[in-house]
Write a protein that holds these residues in place. Structure first.
Motif, mmCIF file in Angstrom:
data_model
loop_
_atom_site.group_PDB
_atom_site.id
_atom_site.type_symbol
_atom_site.label_atom_id
_atom_site.label_comp_id
_atom_site.label_asym_id
_atom_site.label_seq_id
_atom_site.Cartn_x
_atom_site.Cartn_y
_atom_site.Cartn_z
ATOM 1 N N ALA A 171 36.306 18.653 -0.726
ATOM 2 C CA ALA A 171 35.426 17.478 -1.368
ATOM 3 C C ALA A 171 36.595 16.683 -2.327
ATOM 4 C CB ALA A 171 34.058 17.611 -1.839
ATOM 5 N N LEU A 172 36.797 17.603 -3.276
ATOM 6 C CA LEU A 172 37.796 16.987 -4.032
ATOM 7 C C LEU A 172 39.188 16.368 -3.599
ATOM 8 C CD1 LEU A 172 37.790 19.884 -6.825
ATOM 9 C CD2 LEU A 172 36.913 17.611 -7.244
ATOM 10 N N MET A 173 39.597 16.810 -2.769
ATOM 11 C CA MET A 173 40.764 16.528 -2.024
ATOM 12 C C MET A 173 40.259 15.115 -1.390
ATOM 13 S SD MET A 173 43.225 17.993 -3.389
ATOM 14 C CE MET A 173 44.339 17.196 -2.793
ATOM 15 N N ALA A 174 39.256 15.161 -0.698
ATOM 16 C CA ALA A 174 39.058 13.890 -0.159
ATOM 17 C C ALA A 174 38.988 12.873 -1.019
ATOM 18 C CB ALA A 174 37.614 14.070 0.836
ATOM 19 N N ARG A 175 38.387 13.075 -2.105
ATOM 20 C CA ARG A 175 38.015 12.025 -3.213
ATOM 21 C C ARG A 175 39.281 11.743 -3.600
ATOM 22 N NH1 ARG A 175 36.955 7.801 -5.052
ATOM 23 N NH2 ARG A 175 36.229 7.590 -7.073
ATOM 24 N N HIS A 176 40.244 12.685 -3.681
ATOM 25 C CA HIS A 176 41.649 12.205 -4.311
ATOM 26 C C HIS A 176 42.461 11.169 -3.329
ATOM 27 C CE1 HIS A 176 46.078 12.950 -4.350
ATOM 28 N NE2 HIS A 176 46.019 12.787 -5.441
ATOM 29 N N TRP A 177 42.165 11.406 -1.996
ATOM 30 C CA TRP A 177 42.639 10.528 -1.092
ATOM 31 C C TRP A 177 42.047 9.264 -1.265
ATOM 32 C CZ3 TRP A 177 46.567 9.627 1.911
ATOM 33 C CH2 TRP A 177 46.369 8.752 3.148
ATOM 34 N N GLU A 178 40.688 9.370 -1.356
ATOM 35 C CA GLU A 178 39.781 7.907 -1.386
ATOM 36 C C GLU A 178 40.430 7.150 -2.720
ATOM 37 O OE1 GLU A 178 35.732 8.891 -1.691
ATOM 38 O OE2 GLU A 178 35.835 9.613 0.403
#
Length: 160
Positions: free
Chosen positions: A132-139
């Motif tokens: 989830a943290l990495m998905a948020r980083h991408w966003e």
């Protein structure tokens, strides 16, 4: 295909994209590909037994572009990186054994995590939170403010 908000490493995304390309064209493909990168050198090594016609070099370059290494700004340039391909067909001994046993795999891969009931994804909470943290980083990287962040990032979560 590999890309975007994925929390897998760069090399994993390239090998996964090669696997995906093979399986899309030939569902019976056998793919054992490893990728290594150091500086401006990317090596794609392994065994492919497939009827698919793929361009592993082009696939690797596209994955690099997709995750943000399009122009060298972050240390890698998809169009200038040197790529070494060392791919061959699967050894006949492994292929014969897999066919005879009808087991569908010639060796084991590395696995991370395990199925559990801690989260809706059935993965352990630390892995789910890291993803989830990495998905948020991408966003965030897609926003004007996030353009200052590079594509390479890691997340580690420890739950006590």
């Amino acid at each position: 295909m590999a890309g975007g908000g994925c929390s897998r490493g760069l090399c994993d995304q390239i090998s996964d994209a090669i696997l995906d390309a093979c399986l899309m064209a030939d569902p019976g493909s056998r793919v054992a590909v490893e990728v290594a990168i150091k500086g401006n050198l990317l090596c794609i090594l392994g065994e492919l037994t497939t009827h698919a016609r793929i361009d592993a070099d082009a696939i690797a370059r596209q994955v690099l572009r997709d995750i943000g290494h399009a122009d060298g700004r972050w240390g890698l340039d998809a169009d200038r990186i040197r790529i070494i391909l060392e791919l061959s067909t699967q050894s006949p001994e492994i292929g014969a054994r897999v066919d005879a046993e009808d087991i569908g795999a010639g060796d084991q891969g590395l696995m991370f995590g395990y199925a559990c009931r801690e989260t809706p994804t059935l993965m352990p909470l630390p892995i789910t939170l890291s993803h989830a943290l990495m998905a948020r980083h991408w966003e965030y990287r897609q926003t004007p403010e996030g353009q200052l962040l590079g594509p390479d990032a890691k997340a580690q979560v420890t739950v006590r």
